[in-house]
Design a protein around this motif. Structure first.
Motif, PDB file in Angstrom:
ATOM      1  N   ILE A 200       0.841  -1.202   0.000  1.00  0.00           N
ATOM      2  CA  ILE A 200       0.000   0.000   0.000  1.00  0.00           C
ATOM      3  C   ILE A 200       0.878   1.254   0.000  1.00  0.00           C
ATOM      4  N   ALA A 201       1.970   1.222   0.773  1.00  0.00           N
ATOM      5  CA  ALA A 201       2.873   2.372   0.790  1.00  0.00           C
ATOM      6  C   ALA A 201       3.546   2.557  -0.569  1.00  0.00           C
ATOM      7  N   MET A 202       3.910   1.449  -1.217  1.00  0.00           N
ATOM      8  CA  MET A 202       4.536   1.535  -2.542  1.00  0.00           C
ATOM      9  C   MET A 202       3.611   2.201  -3.558  1.00  0.00           C
ATOM     10  N   ALA A 203       2.309   1.984  -3.412  1.00  0.00           N
ATOM     11  CA  ALA A 203       1.361   2.542  -4.377  1.00  0.00           C
ATOM     12  C   ALA A 203       1.345   4.062  -4.352  1.00  0.00           C
ATOM     13  N   ASP A 204       1.696   4.655  -3.210  1.00  0.00           N
ATOM     14  CA  ASP A 204       1.805   6.118  -3.108  1.00  0.00           C
ATOM     15  C   ASP A 204       0.531   6.813  -3.577  1.00  0.00           C
ATOM     16  N   GLY A 205      -0.622   6.251  -3.166  1.00  0.00           N
ATOM     17  CA  GLY A 205      -1.897   6.897  -3.474  1.00  0.00           C
ATOM     18  C   GLY A 205      -2.471   6.570  -4.835  1.00  0.00           C
ATOM     19  N   ASP A 206      -1.824   5.705  -5.617  1.00  0.00           N
ATOM     20  CA  ASP A 206      -2.245   5.383  -6.984  1.00  0.00           C
ATOM     21  C   ASP A 206      -2.960   4.038  -6.988  1.00  0.00           C
ATOM     22  N   GLY A 207      -4.299   4.065  -7.140  1.00  0.00           N
ATOM     23  CA  GLY A 207      -5.078   2.841  -7.115  1.00  0.00           C
ATOM     24  C   GLY A 207      -4.788   1.932  -8.294  1.00  0.00           C
ATOM     25  N   ARG A 208      -4.554   2.510  -9.472  1.00  0.00           N
ATOM     26  CA  ARG A 208      -4.278   1.683 -10.653  1.00  0.00           C
ATOM     27  C   ARG A 208      -2.980   0.906 -10.465  1.00  0.00           C
ATOM     28  N   TYR A 209      -1.950   1.581  -9.973  1.00  0.00           N
ATOM     29  CA  TYR A 209      -0.680   0.894  -9.716  1.00  0.00           C
ATOM     30  C   TYR A 209      -0.885  -0.236  -8.707  1.00  0.00           C
ATOM     31  N   LEU A 210      -1.650   0.033  -7.671  1.00  0.00           N
ATOM     32  CA  LEU A 210      -1.879  -0.978  -6.634  1.00  0.00           C
ATOM     33  C   LEU A 210      -2.530  -2.226  -7.223  1.00  0.00           C
ATOM     34  N   LEU A 211      -3.578  -2.044  -8.028  1.00  0.00           N
ATOM     35  CA  LEU A 211      -4.295  -3.191  -8.573  1.00  0.00           C
ATOM     36  C   LEU A 211      -3.464  -3.915  -9.624  1.00  0.00           C
ATOM     37  N   ASN A 212      -2.712  -3.187 -10.423  1.00  0.00           N
ATOM     38  CA  ASN A 212      -1.837  -3.849 -11.393  1.00  0.00           C
ATOM     39  C   ASN A 212      -0.779  -4.694 -10.687  1.00  0.00           C
ATOM     40  N   THR A 213      -0.255  -4.153  -9.581  1.00  0.00           N
ATOM     41  CA  THR A 213       0.746  -4.900  -8.819  1.00  0.00           C
ATOM     42  C   THR A 213       0.117  -6.110  -8.148  1.00  0.00           C
ATOM     43  N   ALA A 214      -1.094  -5.941  -7.620  1.00  0.00           N
ATOM     44  CA  ALA A 214      -1.800  -7.064  -7.001  1.00  0.00           C
ATOM     45  C   ALA A 214      -2.032  -8.179  -8.011  1.00  0.00           C
ATOM     46  N   GLU A 215      -2.342  -7.813  -9.255  1.00  0.00           N
ATOM     47  CA  GLU A 215      -2.552  -8.822 -10.297  1.00  0.00           C
ATOM     48  C   GLU A 215      -1.264  -9.584 -10.574  1.00  0.00           C
ATOM     49  N   GLN A 216      -0.139  -8.891 -10.578  1.00  0.00           N
ATOM     50  CA  GLN A 216       1.143  -9.575 -10.767  1.00  0.00           C
ATOM     51  C   GLN A 216       1.418 -10.554  -9.633  1.00  0.00           C
ATOM     52  N   LEU A 217       1.114 -10.130  -8.412  1.00  0.00           N
ATOM     53  CA  LEU A 217       1.364 -10.991  -7.259  1.00  0.00           C
ATOM     54  C   LEU A 217       0.480 -12.227  -7.286  1.00  0.00           C
ATOM     55  N   GLN A 218      -0.763 -12.058  -7.721  1.00  0.00           N
ATOM     56  CA  GLN A 218      -1.667 -13.209  -7.756  1.00  0.00           C
ATOM     57  C   GLN A 218      -1.282 -14.193  -8.853  1.00  0.00           C
ATOM     58  N   ALA A 219      -0.532 -13.737  -9.846  1.00  0.00           N
ATOM     59  CA  ALA A 219      -0.097 -14.621 -10.926  1.00  0.00           C
ATOM     60  C   ALA A 219       1.174 -15.387 -10.577  1.00  0.00           C
ATOM     61  N   LEU A 220       1.810 -15.071  -9.427  1.00  0.00           N
ATOM     62  CA  LEU A 220       3.018 -15.779  -9.027  1.00  0.00           C
ATOM     63  C   LEU A 220       2.683 -17.225  -8.655  1.00  0.00           C
ATOM     64  N   PRO A 221       3.626 -18.149  -8.845  1.00  0.00           N
ATOM     65  CA  PRO A 221       3.413 -19.511  -8.329  1.00  0.00           C
ATOM     66  C   PRO A 221       3.178 -19.477  -6.821  1.00  0.00           C
ATOM     67  N   ASP A 222       2.397 -20.411  -6.328  1.00  0.00           N
ATOM     68  CA  ASP A 222       2.077 -20.450  -4.900  1.00  0.00           C
ATOM     69  C   ASP A 222       3.371 -20.526  -4.085  1.00  0.00           C
ATOM     70  N   PRO A 223       3.645 -19.480  -3.276  1.00  0.00           N
ATOM     71  CA  PRO A 223       4.903 -19.490  -2.513  1.00  0.00           C
ATOM     72  C   PRO A 223       4.858 -20.401  -1.291  1.00  0.00           C
ATOM     73  N   GLY A 224       3.699 -20.951  -0.979  1.00  0.00           N
ATOM     74  CA  GLY A 224       3.585 -21.810   0.195  1.00  0.00           C
ATOM     75  C   GLY A 224       3.291 -21.028   1.448  1.00  0.00           C
ATOM     76  N   THR A 225       4.135 -20.091   1.753  1.00  0.00           N
ATOM     77  CA  THR A 225       3.912 -19.201   2.902  1.00  0.00           C
ATOM     78  C   THR A 225       3.821 -17.770   2.386  1.00  0.00           C
ATOM     79  N   PRO A 226       3.086 -16.905   3.084  1.00  0.00           N
ATOM     80  CA  PRO A 226       2.948 -15.512   2.621  1.00  0.00           C
ATOM     81  C   PRO A 226       4.308 -14.834   2.500  1.00  0.00           C
ATOM     82  N   LEU A 227       4.427 -13.983   1.493  1.00  0.00           N
ATOM     83  CA  LEU A 227       5.660 -13.221   1.293  1.00  0.00           C
ATOM     84  C   LEU A 227       5.811 -12.170   2.384  1.00  0.00           C
ATOM     85  N   ASP A 228       7.038 -12.008   2.880  1.00  0.00           N
ATOM     86  CA  ASP A 228       7.297 -10.911   3.803  1.00  0.00           C
ATOM     87  C   ASP A 228       7.723  -9.678   3.006  1.00  0.00           C
TER      88      ASP A 228
END
Length: 438
Positions: A200-228
């Motif tokens: 959320i801090a990385m998005a710096d107030g930009d909702g489009r950037y946040l959702l585009n980044t979230a889409e990239q994260l959801q496309a990652l292979p299952d990491p098993g445990t949440p990313l820190d």
């Protein structure tokens, strides 16, 4: 948001549509972070939309805060045909086609909302082409801009529109968008709580950037445990801060730095300095401004201030980045914590006004040099008193032109070193008064 959208899997429907587009609100009340504009009694509130009383407007705000979405929803709410052009790719010929189609619709009672993205990129002549169509109601114009309309749009267009300021999305609004993304896709982001906050801090107030980044994260292979946070940084490149060195952000941040130092707040001053340098500002531009600040806002209250500013400039030119930036930071702290005075600034302005008023008055003869006999015969240098040789080191002579009263321009404060200067001037004023009375 329609209730059925929450049950849609991520890649089952319209896989080519980005997540940000799939999550685009379908109602004004679903837009996040802009309640000051969209609440029922606000400028774009539901009652205004329902009453079909939409006027032309300029939506001014940073990227990714909903300008395009709001324009679409205004068209829907006002039963207007939505026409969209981008000032980056369109010209006057494209606009003429839009205006012709809008005029045809108008003959059958159908209105048109013309959305112009990046409207500030149109030149003055192109902006003028909107005027007759906005004025006669052929189109309701909604322009979107990330730049200050006062500087980028001509006065005639501004007078026919209402400027509405959109805010950068705060943490709560961005968190709501992430929740909606997870509901829509039925996939929770593979992040722990700290990493989620970091995203959320990385998005710096930009909702489009946040959702585009979230889409990239959801496309990652299952990491098993949440990313820190460290793992998130590995997968996602930190975006550059929103800062345009040639536009309003440049002037806003240097103003914030200047006023923080003037207000003797070294912590705020360091923050704005860091914001500027992280945004890619030229450190030498900052160094030059520090020299200006030392002269304008500190002056003789601390004569060392100008030396500190010049030293920082010199050190940066010798060392470069990043080592030289520490010298600039040191100067910022010194200037912020120094006593402040604009007495010299005011004194010079007052003297300048007097100089313009009095014209070409000659200096008094006694302070003029007499290198020739003629000049000596004319009284140049006669009765001149060499101040260091007098008893008090002060002669009390009049150095203003003949026929002009002695005027006071410089009025030192009691701040810092100027308090000593003030005492000295009072002492000399007393000696001058006694000399005249004697």
């Amino acid at each position: 948001m329609e209730p059925t959208e929450a049950t849609l899997p991520l890649f089952d429907e319209e896989p080519a549509r980005p997540l940000a587009d799939r999550l685009r609100p379908t109602r004004l009340e679903d837009v996040v972070g802009q309640d000051h504009l969209l609440a029922p009694d606000a400028p774009l509130g539901r009652r205004m939309v329902a009453s079909q009383r939409l006027g032309s407007a300029i939506l001014w705000g940073p990227p990714g805060v909903g300008k395009t979405t709001i324009a679409r929803l205004l068209a829907d709410g006002g039963n207007l045909v939505f026409e969209s052009v981008s000032a980056t790719f369109s010209g006057v010929a494209d606009l003429r086609k839009v205006f012709a189609a809008a005029r045809s619709r108008r003959t059958i009672g159908q209105g048109t909302l013309l959305f112009v993205d990046e409207i500030h990129r149109f030149n003055r002549a192109q902006q003028d082409s909107f005027l007759p169509y906005v004025e006669d109601g052929t189109v309701t114009l909604v322009g979107a801009t990330t730049e200050n309309p006062s500087f980028e749009l001509n006065g005639a267009l501004l007078s026919r529109t209402q400027v509405l300021v959109l805010k950068r999305l705060d943490e709560a609004a961005l968190s709501t968008l992430l929740d909606r993304a997870e509901d829509l896709t039925s996939h929770r982001l593979p992040l722990d709580d700290d990493a989620r906050r970091a995203l959320i801090a990385m998005a710096d107030g930009d909702g489009r950037y946040l959702l585009n980044t979230a889409e990239q994260l959801q496309a990652l292979p299952d990491p098993g445990t949440p990313l820190d946070t460290a793992a998130l940084a590995h997968h996602i490149q930190q975006r550059a801060p929103l800062y345009d060195k040639a536009q309003e952000g440049h002037y806003n941040l240097i103003s914030a730095l200047h006023k923080s130092m003037r207000g003797s707040d070294p912590d705020a001053a360091l923050y704005w300095l860091a914001r500027m340098l992280d945004g890619g500002e030229d450190p030498l531009f900052v160094a030059r401004r520090l020299v200006r600040f030392a002269n304008e806002d500190i002056g003789i209250a601390d004569p060392h201030a100008i030396q500190q500013a010049l030293a920082a400039w010199d050190v940066y030119e010798r060392l470069g980045s990043p080592e030289g930036e520490l010298a600039i930071a040191q100067a910022v702290v010194y200037l912020a914590t120094a006593p402040k005075s604009i007495a010299v600034h005011r004194g010079y302005d007052a003297a300048h006004r007097s100089a313009r008023r009095t014209g070409s008055l000659m200096p008094p003869a006694h302070i003029l040099n007499a290198p020739t006999r003629l000049m000596k015969d004319l009284g140049y240098g006669k009765d001149y008193q060499y101040d260091p040789d007098t008893t008090d080191g002060f002669s009390g002579a009049d150095y203003f032109p003949d026929g002009m009263d002695h005027e006071t321009y410089y009025r030192p404060t009691r701040n810092g070193y100027e308090s000593q200067v003030s005492e000295r001037l009072r002492h000399w004023a007393g000696l001058r008064a006694r000399g005249r009375s004697g």
